[in-house]
Write a protein that holds these residues in place. Sequence first.
Motif, mmCIF file in Angstrom:
data_model
loop_
_atom_site.group_PDB
_atom_site.id
_atom_site.type_symbol
_atom_site.label_atom_id
_atom_site.label_comp_id
_atom_site.label_asym_id
_atom_site.label_seq_id
_atom_site.Cartn_x
_atom_site.Cartn_y
_atom_site.Cartn_z
ATOM 1 N N VAL A 183 38.891 22.409 35.444
ATOM 2 C CA VAL A 183 38.036 21.198 35.403
ATOM 3 C C VAL A 183 37.497 21.295 36.923
ATOM 4 N N ALA A 184 37.962 22.012 37.912
ATOM 5 C CA ALA A 184 37.427 22.147 39.295
ATOM 6 C C ALA A 184 36.166 23.043 38.909
ATOM 7 N N ILE A 185 36.262 24.437 38.380
ATOM 8 C CA ILE A 185 35.358 25.223 38.071
ATOM 9 C C ILE A 185 34.011 24.568 37.322
ATOM 10 N N LYS A 186 34.431 23.728 36.174
ATOM 11 C CA LYS A 186 33.427 22.935 35.687
ATOM 12 C C LYS A 186 32.593 22.228 36.393
ATOM 13 N N GLU A 187 33.121 21.623 37.142
ATOM 14 C CA GLU A 187 32.406 20.511 38.008
ATOM 15 C C GLU A 187 31.599 20.986 38.931
ATOM 16 N N ALA A 188 32.090 22.187 39.536
ATOM 17 C CA ALA A 188 31.408 22.862 40.622
ATOM 18 C C ALA A 188 30.439 23.768 39.926
ATOM 19 N N ARG A 189 30.250 24.213 38.831
ATOM 20 C CA ARG A 189 29.272 24.610 38.078
ATOM 21 C C ARG A 189 28.153 23.786 37.839
ATOM 22 N N GLN A 190 28.682 22.577 37.364
ATOM 23 C CA GLN A 190 27.623 21.562 37.165
ATOM 24 C C GLN A 190 26.884 20.906 38.325
ATOM 25 N N MET A 191 27.654 21.149 39.388
ATOM 26 C CA MET A 191 26.974 20.677 40.691
ATOM 27 C C MET A 191 26.280 21.934 41.420
ATOM 28 N N HIS A 192 26.301 22.944 40.645
ATOM 29 C CA HIS A 192 25.659 24.210 41.415
ATOM 30 C C HIS A 192 26.078 24.643 42.696
ATOM 31 N N LEU A 193 27.452 24.446 42.850
ATOM 32 C CA LEU A 193 28.201 24.708 44.108
ATOM 33 C C LEU A 193 28.667 26.401 43.871
ATOM 34 N N PRO A 194 28.440 27.236 45.091
ATOM 35 C CA PRO A 194 28.978 28.436 44.867
ATOM 36 C C PRO A 194 30.636 28.655 44.910
ATOM 37 N N ILE A 195 31.100 29.435 43.978
ATOM 38 C CA ILE A 195 32.655 29.375 43.863
ATOM 39 C C ILE A 195 33.116 30.543 44.094
ATOM 40 N N VAL A 196 34.115 30.788 45.016
ATOM 41 C CA VAL A 196 34.962 31.769 45.228
ATOM 42 C C VAL A 196 36.279 31.591 44.709
ATOM 43 N N ALA A 197 36.904 32.775 43.696
ATOM 44 C CA ALA A 197 37.937 32.477 42.988
ATOM 45 C C ALA A 197 38.779 33.605 43.005
ATOM 46 N N LEU A 199 41.117 35.533 41.040
ATOM 47 C CA LEU A 199 41.290 35.473 39.320
ATOM 48 C C LEU A 199 42.071 36.815 38.844
ATOM 49 N N ASP A 200 42.855 36.730 37.768
ATOM 50 C CA ASP A 200 43.571 37.583 37.139
ATOM 51 C C ASP A 200 42.828 38.302 35.833
ATOM 52 N N THR A 201 43.509 38.980 35.065
ATOM 53 C CA THR A 201 43.163 39.614 33.636
ATOM 54 C C THR A 201 42.802 38.506 32.768
ATOM 55 N N ASP A 202 43.260 37.222 32.665
ATOM 56 C CA ASP A 202 43.220 36.390 31.806
ATOM 57 C C ASP A 202 41.887 35.473 32.074
ATOM 58 N N ASP A 203 41.195 35.813 33.088
ATOM 59 C CA ASP A 203 40.108 34.943 33.452
ATOM 60 C C ASP A 203 38.884 35.709 33.154
ATOM 61 N N ASP A 204 37.727 34.879 32.969
ATOM 62 C CA ASP A 204 36.348 35.335 32.785
ATOM 63 C C ASP A 204 35.666 35.336 34.564
ATOM 64 N N PRO A 205 35.333 36.623 34.888
ATOM 65 C CA PRO A 205 34.997 36.722 36.103
ATOM 66 C C PRO A 205 33.558 35.932 36.240
ATOM 67 N N ASN A 206 32.786 36.197 35.187
ATOM 68 C CA ASN A 206 31.374 35.368 34.864
ATOM 69 C C ASN A 206 31.237 34.128 35.376
ATOM 70 N N LEU A 207 32.179 33.216 35.250
ATOM 71 C CA LEU A 207 32.150 31.874 35.608
ATOM 72 C C LEU A 207 32.127 31.554 36.964
ATOM 73 N N VAL A 208 32.744 32.510 37.861
ATOM 74 C CA VAL A 208 32.356 32.135 39.486
ATOM 75 C C VAL A 208 31.475 33.287 39.960
ATOM 76 N N ASP A 209 30.956 32.880 41.192
ATOM 77 C CA ASP A 209 29.782 33.379 41.786
ATOM 78 C C ASP A 209 30.652 34.898 42.730
ATOM 79 N N PHE A 210 31.849 34.599 43.341
ATOM 80 C CA PHE A 210 32.409 35.638 44.072
ATOM 81 C C PHE A 210 33.905 35.575 43.639
#
Length: 273
Positions: A183-197, A199-210
């Motif tokens: 939910v936090a990632i979705k809200e940040a993307r909706q508000m066009h905020l850069p995201i540092v995350a 993340l592990d092998t079960d995540d999509d790295p394309n959803l975050v900026d860094f």
Amino acid sequence: MEESNISTYSSGFALNLDELEKAGLQYGHKLNRVHPKAKYFTIRQNNSDIAFINLEETRKSLVSALNAIKEKVQNQHTILFVGTQASARNKIQEIAEKYNYPFIANKWLGGILTNFKTLSSRITSLKEMENQKASGAWEQFTKKERQLLEKKLEQLEKKFAGIRQLNKLPDMLFVIDPQLHQVAIKEARQMHLPIVAVLDTDDDPNLVDFPIIANDSTRSAIDYILNKVDEVIQEGQKSVSLGKAEGVESSNTSQESTILLNDEVEKMKTPSK
């Protein structure tokens, strides 16, 4: 140690592959949980059913993320830190409080970013209740009424403890484990905020900026990464302080030059005897 085993980022701190391995950043999830877009940084070892992480990719991604964080710090921007799992919450809170950044260490409240106006009004209510209690205004109420007010105040403090100083949208979101904080990632993307995350092998790295490609569940791995974040924030704030000091010195020099110039002008106006 071979030179290729060490990499540095803009602050000059070294990232050593041996240190990354010692901290356990290479451990991913089971192979059957690997996200299709995470395959480029996963490694299969022998007959293990665990997906391992390519630490070269980890180092590269960490360098990029640390530089992005430092830039935000140098520009005096606000970073919202998020880590609600047991292995992350204490360290997240520690770093955020150390540098006076907002944080979420218990539960992400839906709408923190996308409904910021409502969030601000709730935080205002919290501060008003605290002021009323401190001023003795609650004394006019019955014991039962005061108990109800105390309970409501405790609930608000628990919800908003880490974000009570957040008076505008943050300039960056830092998250431990996007899977856990979707939910936090979705809200940040909706508000066009850069995201540092992290993340592990079960995540999509394309959803975050860094993306910081690493084990996002083990305390030792999380602590290692957050210690590097701590270092880079400290460096960024030092450069801000130095810049301010140089600005003051330059301003004083300019004022002195103006005074001297004015004195010379006055001398030119005064006829010689």
